[in-house]
Motif scaffolding. Sequence first.
Motif, short mmCIF file in Angstrom:
data_model
loop_
_atom_site.label_atom_id
_atom_site.label_comp_id
_atom_site.label_asym_id
_atom_site.label_seq_id
_atom_site.Cartn_x
_atom_site.Cartn_y
_atom_site.Cartn_z
N GLU A 103 0.81 -1.22 0.00
CA GLU A 103 0.00 0.00 0.00
C GLU A 103 0.84 1.27 0.00
O GLU A 103 0.63 2.15 -0.87
CB GLU A 103 -0.97 -0.02 1.17
CG GLU A 103 -2.00 1.10 1.14
CD GLU A 103 -3.02 0.97 2.25
OE1 GLU A 103 -4.07 1.62 2.16
OE2 GLU A 103 -2.78 0.21 3.22
N PRO A 104 1.80 1.46 0.92
CA PRO A 104 2.57 2.70 0.89
C PRO A 104 3.41 2.85 -0.36
O PRO A 104 3.56 3.97 -0.88
CB PRO A 104 3.43 2.63 2.16
CG PRO A 104 3.47 1.19 2.52
CD PRO A 104 2.18 0.61 2.07
N ALA A 105 3.96 1.74 -0.87
CA ALA A 105 4.78 1.83 -2.07
C ALA A 105 3.96 2.24 -3.29
O ALA A 105 4.37 3.09 -4.08
CB ALA A 105 5.48 0.49 -2.33
N MET A 106 2.79 1.63 -3.44
CA MET A 106 1.97 1.93 -4.60
C MET A 106 1.38 3.33 -4.54
O MET A 106 1.32 4.03 -5.56
CB MET A 106 0.87 0.88 -4.73
CG MET A 106 1.38 -0.52 -5.00
SD MET A 106 2.31 -0.69 -6.54
CE MET A 106 0.96 -0.61 -7.73
N LEU A 107 0.93 3.76 -3.37
CA LEU A 107 0.37 5.10 -3.26
C LEU A 107 1.45 6.16 -3.46
O LEU A 107 1.18 7.23 -4.00
CB LEU A 107 -0.32 5.27 -1.91
CG LEU A 107 -1.55 4.39 -1.71
CD1 LEU A 107 -2.18 4.65 -0.33
CD2 LEU A 107 -2.59 4.63 -2.79
N GLY A 118 -8.32 -0.19 -5.29
CA GLY A 118 -8.93 0.64 -6.31
C GLY A 118 -7.95 1.30 -7.25
O GLY A 118 -8.24 2.38 -7.80
N ILE A 119 -6.79 0.67 -7.46
CA ILE A 119 -5.77 1.29 -8.31
C ILE A 119 -5.40 0.40 -9.50
O ILE A 119 -4.38 0.65 -10.15
CB ILE A 119 -4.50 1.64 -7.50
CG1 ILE A 119 -3.87 0.37 -6.90
CG2 ILE A 119 -4.81 2.65 -6.41
CD1 ILE A 119 -2.50 0.61 -6.27
N ASP A 120 -6.22 -0.61 -9.79
CA ASP A 120 -5.86 -1.54 -10.87
C ASP A 120 -5.72 -0.84 -12.21
O ASP A 120 -4.97 -1.31 -13.08
CB ASP A 120 -6.86 -2.70 -10.94
CG ASP A 120 -8.30 -2.23 -10.94
OD1 ASP A 120 -8.67 -1.42 -10.07
OD2 ASP A 120 -9.07 -2.68 -11.81
N GLY A 142 11.45 1.43 2.22
CA GLY A 142 11.60 2.87 2.41
C GLY A 142 10.27 3.58 2.43
O GLY A 142 10.04 4.48 3.25
N ALA A 143 9.37 3.19 1.52
CA ALA A 143 8.05 3.81 1.48
C ALA A 143 7.29 3.55 2.78
O ALA A 143 6.62 4.44 3.32
CB ALA A 143 7.26 3.30 0.29
N ALA A 144 7.38 2.32 3.29
CA ALA A 144 6.65 1.97 4.50
C ALA A 144 7.16 2.74 5.72
O ALA A 144 6.37 3.26 6.52
CB ALA A 144 6.75 0.47 4.75
N ILE A 145 8.47 2.81 5.87
CA ILE A 145 9.03 3.47 7.05
C ILE A 145 8.76 4.97 7.02
O ILE A 145 8.34 5.56 8.03
CB ILE A 145 10.55 3.19 7.14
CG1 ILE A 145 10.80 1.70 7.35
CG2 ILE A 145 11.18 4.01 8.27
CD1 ILE A 145 10.10 1.10 8.56
N THR A 146 8.95 5.61 5.89
CA THR A 146 8.69 7.05 5.82
C THR A 146 7.19 7.33 5.94
O THR A 146 6.79 8.37 6.48
CB THR A 146 9.25 7.64 4.52
OG1 THR A 146 8.76 6.90 3.39
CG2 THR A 146 10.78 7.57 4.51
#
Length: 239
Positions: free
Chosen positions: A98-102, A132-134, A208-212
């Motif tokens: 989720e955090p990486a894709m967003l 909802g990002i397919d 990195g995306a998740a931690i930030t």
Amino acid sequence: MHIRVIVPVIGDDLLDRVIEEVQGWAGPGTTVDAVSLKRGTASIESEYDEALAAPGILDRIVEAKVDGVDGVFVTCFGDPGVHAAREIIDVPVVGGYEPAMLTAMSFGEKIGIVTVLPNVLPMLHSLSRRYGIDNRVGAIRVIDLPVLGLEDRQTMVDRLYEQSLDAIESNDADVLVLGCTGMLGVVQELMNRLTEAGHRVPVVDPTGAAITWLEGSHRLGIFPSRSTYMPPPAKERSI
């Protein structure tokens, strides 16, 4: 801020590498610790693996709640147990997807994911529909290495580069996401090689995306909504 990292596999072999990677992304004032599972699987590469890992993940979530952590990262790109965890703890919880894709959605129109095995493709397509990002996912490519084979770093990097380059040159990706949190410490090298090939395309590291993301959520003072992630009704449960 105190982040608890849950490595959703049995055994402690990965803990030191994961902690080192996470600390490299964490900002000043963030402390990190990591735990693996007491019950589960050696890696997660299927819905079956996710189901077997979920009870062990939730055991660790209960411990994190008692320990008073400020955020939890379940370090798997499949987001196993994440939505269930949000029902039972009042701090931000994320997996890798989720955090990486967003994040990727802010830096390019078509998102390309480069992941491990064909086995995980149905899982990733399912996640893109759930979030909802397919319609933003342009390509999902595989490098045909199992999670436990990612220790062969040079092979991993070479295959990531080949699949990423093909996705870009096929006009299937404007931004890339590493589709496994076990792809540690390779994002900058991959971007450099793509740049040398004439493609200045961002690559998002899910760790990195998740931690930030967790650090930003903590600073904003936000938490799982109780109108979405409702506490489970009291009842007898066998755990």
